[in-house]
Write a protein that holds these residues in place. Structure first.
Motif, short mmCIF file in Angstrom:
data_model
loop_
_atom_site.label_atom_id
_atom_site.label_comp_id
_atom_site.label_asym_id
_atom_site.label_seq_id
_atom_site.Cartn_x
_atom_site.Cartn_y
_atom_site.Cartn_z
N LYS A 89 34.16 35.88 89.31
CA LYS A 89 34.02 34.53 89.84
C LYS A 89 34.93 33.57 89.07
CE LYS A 89 30.63 30.83 90.01
NZ LYS A 89 29.25 30.46 89.69
N ILE A 90 35.74 32.82 89.81
CA ILE A 90 36.63 31.80 89.24
C ILE A 90 36.19 30.46 89.81
CG2 ILE A 90 39.00 30.99 88.97
CD1 ILE A 90 38.70 33.75 87.81
N SER A 91 36.01 29.46 88.96
CA SER A 91 35.60 28.15 89.44
C SER A 91 36.52 27.06 88.89
CB SER A 91 34.16 27.85 89.04
OG SER A 91 34.05 27.76 87.63
N LEU A 92 36.65 25.98 89.66
CA LEU A 92 37.43 24.82 89.26
C LEU A 92 36.64 23.58 89.62
CD1 LEU A 92 40.08 23.44 88.28
CD2 LEU A 92 40.86 23.53 90.66
N THR A 93 36.41 22.74 88.62
CA THR A 93 35.74 21.47 88.82
C THR A 93 36.61 20.38 88.19
OG1 THR A 93 33.59 22.54 88.68
CG2 THR A 93 33.62 20.15 88.41
N CYS A 94 36.85 19.32 88.96
CA CYS A 94 37.63 18.18 88.47
C CYS A 94 36.76 16.93 88.59
CB CYS A 94 38.93 18.02 89.26
SG CYS A 94 40.05 19.42 89.03
N ALA A 95 36.07 16.62 87.51
CA ALA A 95 35.11 15.51 87.49
C ALA A 95 35.84 14.17 87.43
CB ALA A 95 34.18 15.65 86.30
N PRO A 96 35.53 13.26 88.37
CA PRO A 96 36.17 11.94 88.36
C PRO A 96 35.81 11.15 87.10
CG PRO A 96 35.03 12.33 90.44
CD PRO A 96 34.64 13.43 89.51
N GLN A 97 36.77 10.40 86.61
CA GLN A 97 36.55 9.51 85.47
C GLN A 97 36.81 8.09 85.96
OE1 GLN A 97 39.36 11.59 82.95
NE2 GLN A 97 37.64 12.24 81.68
#
Length: 157
Positions: A89-97
């Protein structure tokens, strides 16, 4: 003394490893940042590319050894996107700042209370602040299972 120097150097190296890589997003261009990770006997190049759209969604692409593994727009990566690569499993999360205003004019608070009479002055102030918040970047984190692949601080200008 030598032990203290070695511990200080080791702590500095550990902190440097935890510091995210940087991308300054540019409208209409794809900007990438990469690192090499060792997994058992093999090393892999992990790369994150961001294409900032002109009046369109930003596109995030995670590559492993040059092969695109995950691709998603800003709205999708805020929640996190997932794929499988070689059974993992590969995941990518880009949390807004967000950058929020430090002060709110009393007129804005009153306007919010007129729109939503049930709000207290403090709640109306918080609502006005959230409406005026501006997204200034995203902190992107990619993982393979529980292992970190890459951390990238994306800054918008």
């Amino acid at each position: 003394m030598l032990t203290t120097s070695l511990l200080t150097a080791a702590a500095g190296a550990a902190n440097a490893e935890n510091t995210p890589l940087q991308i300054i997003a540019a409208a209409g261009k794809s900007v990438c940042q990469s690192t090499v990770r060792q997994f058992g006997e093999t090393s892999q190049k992990i790369e994150l590319c961001v294409s900032q759209g002109d009046f369109a969604h930003d596109v995030y692409v995670l590559k492993i050894n040059g092969d695109p593994i995950l691709k998603g727009i800003d709205d999708e990566t805020a929640k996190g996107i997932v794929s499988t690569n070689q059974g993992e499993k590969i995941s990518l999360t880009c949390a807004p700042q967000l950058e929020e205003p430090t002060q709110v004019a009393p007129e804005k608070i009153e306007a919010m209370q007129k729109l939503m009479p049930a709000l207290s002055a403090d709640e109306a102030k918080k609502a006005a602040i959230s409406l005026d918040a501006v997204e200034v970047g995203r902190l992107c984190t990619a993982q393979r299972g529980s292992n970190s692949l890459i951390d990238v601080q994306v800054t918008f200008h």
